[in-house]
Design a protein around this motif. Structure first.
Motif, PDB file in Angstrom:
ATOM      1  N   UNK A 116       4.803  -8.525   0.762  1.00  0.00           N
ATOM      2  CA  UNK A 116       5.298  -7.166   0.529  1.00  0.00           C
ATOM      3  C   UNK A 116       6.276  -6.706   1.601  1.00  0.00           C
ATOM      4  N   UNK A 117       6.662  -7.611   2.482  1.00  0.00           N
ATOM      5  CA  UNK A 117       7.743  -7.327   3.431  1.00  0.00           C
ATOM      6  C   UNK A 117       7.403  -6.222   4.406  1.00  0.00           C
ATOM      7  N   UNK A 118       8.237  -5.179   4.450  1.00  0.00           N
ATOM      8  CA  UNK A 118       8.070  -4.174   5.499  1.00  0.00           C
ATOM      9  C   UNK A 118       6.915  -3.207   5.283  1.00  0.00           C
ATOM     10  N   UNK A 119       6.216  -3.286   4.153  1.00  0.00           N
ATOM     11  CA  UNK A 119       5.146  -2.319   3.905  1.00  0.00           C
ATOM     12  C   UNK A 119       4.058  -2.414   4.964  1.00  0.00           C
ATOM     13  N   UNK A 120       3.703  -3.634   5.355  1.00  0.00           N
ATOM     14  CA  UNK A 120       2.675  -3.846   6.366  1.00  0.00           C
ATOM     15  C   UNK A 120       3.312  -4.447   7.612  1.00  0.00           C
TER      16      UNK A 120
END
Length: 396
Positions: A116-120
């Motif tokens: 989810x890349x930059x979400x976490x």
């Protein structure tokens, strides 16, 4: 893993359309081939564009997920419950749906978070990955909830301290704009009949005319200067020199060192308690420091620790950390309670940072008021001096 929308043919020549998750098109072809389908075409779905979750959102997500997993709720069902909560915003719901889809496709939770890349932030998937092998994901999620809650509280306290000076600075700008943009031009016609004007009055009148004629160009210039400054700060040499300068400024430098040390100590404590190898933990904790000058010194630290040097000795020569943190590291190594000592040091450094910020702001408040008073005094003098001179001439 990537989600593909595929078109395939079965043994009878019928067209079959659907979705499947695979590492690449070749893996998708083999997956469909095992089901008796012949791949005709495929299109990879773009991953959802998600914004990074705030510390408060991460704390709430980890707290809820950890509580449900500890209670024995299956992982996919726990995410469904989090998605259905009333307090969940659109971003959290979208993330929960994406995680459920990945988990149903056979991916572990850590890989789904990373996808989810930059979400976490990278720290959270790393901690979850370490827990998946031991089966204590719920405990790690609760631990990370405490971590992000403390991080959010420290950030909120700094923002609250900056609120009053920011309001004062805004008032200074507003008062200056009103005086220069509206008050002084009202006296321009009155002063036009005078033969000579004081230099201060001429200067302010010139500024008023310049602002009236070129305010748009001024705004464009400020915007261009701001954009150029941001681009320059993204250049590694400029960012490194700027961060080094911040660490050496009087007052501000101490605050930056305390904040960087607290973030590093708290992150390293969480990673060490989660069973992450020390070199991997150091690399992950380095990324949370948010100071290029400190981060660029870590290759030397990693090499020293890898060769057998103690962590406290390797970090003692690093420029940018507080001595209290390295002292806590040494005590933790001697007593075997490294994570506890680092957490205690991080709490102490956060408190010291708040005290330092309050001291700096206590000096900034009177300075802001002084600047506002000086601006008002200059405008009053620029208005009163010509009037006083005209009265003197009439009296003479």
């Amino acid at each position: 893993m990537v989600t593909y929308r595929y078109t395939a043919k079965d043994a009878r020549g019928r067209t079959v359309r659907g979705t499947a998750r695979a590492a690449d098109p070749q893996a998708l072809y083999l997956q469909l081939r095992s089901r008796g389908l012949f791949l005709v075409g495929q299109r990879a779905d773009r991953p959802p564009r998600l914004r990074p979750l705030s510390s408060r959102q991460l704390a709430a997500f980890c707290q809820g997920l950890g509580a449900l997993l500890t209670a024995g709720v299956p992982l996919v069902r726990a995410l469904e419950i989090l998605e259905e909560e009333q307090d969940a915003g659109p971003a959290e719901r979208q993330i929960c749906r994406a995680l459920q889809q990945s988990l149903r496709g056979g991916e572990p939770l850590s890989a789904a978070m990373t996808a989810l890349g930059p979400a976490f932030p990278p720290l959270l998937p790393a901690m979850v990955r370490s827990a998946e092998g031991r089966g204590d994901t719920g405990r790690i999620c609760r631990q990370m909830a405490d971590y992000y809650e403390k991080e959010a509280a420290a950030r909120q306290q700094v923002l609250n301290s900056l609120l009053y000076p920011a309001v004062l600075a805004g008032m200074v700008v507003l008062v200056t704009a009103v005086l220069v943009g509206f008050v002084m031009p009202r006296f321009a016609d009155l002063f036009a009949g005078l033969e000579t004007l004081p230099r201060l009055t001429l200067l302010l009148l010139g500024i008023c005319r310049a602002l009236a004629d070129g305010w748009l160009w001024l705004l464009l210039g400020l915007a261009a200067a701001g954009a150029a400054g941001r681009l320059l700060l993204h250049l590694p040499p400029v960012r490194r020199r700027t961060d080094r300068l911040l660490l050496r400024l009087p007052g501000i430098g101490r605050l930056c060192r305390q904040l960087c040390s607290a973030r590093f100590a708290r992150t390293l404590a969480a990673l060490y308690a989660g069973g992450i190898p020390i070199l991997t933990a150091l690399q992950a904790a380095r990324d949370t420091v948010r100071n290029a000058w400190i981060a660029d010194q870590f290759p030397r630290v990693l090499a020293a620790v890898g060769s057998g040097t103690t962590l406290s000795t390797a970090l003692a020569g690093l420029d940018g950390f507080e001595k209290r943190m390295t002292a806590a590291l040494q005590v933790g190594e001697e007593t075997g309670r490294l994570d506890e000592m680092l957490t205690a040091a991080a709490d102490t450094l956060d408190q010291q940072a708040q005290t330092t910020a309050k001291r700096l702001l206590s000096l900034l408040e009177p300075l802001t008021i002084l600047v506002m008073g000086a601006v008002v005094a200059l405008v009053v003098l620029a208005v009163m001096l010509p009037i006083y001179s005209s009265y003197s001439v009439l009296a003479g």
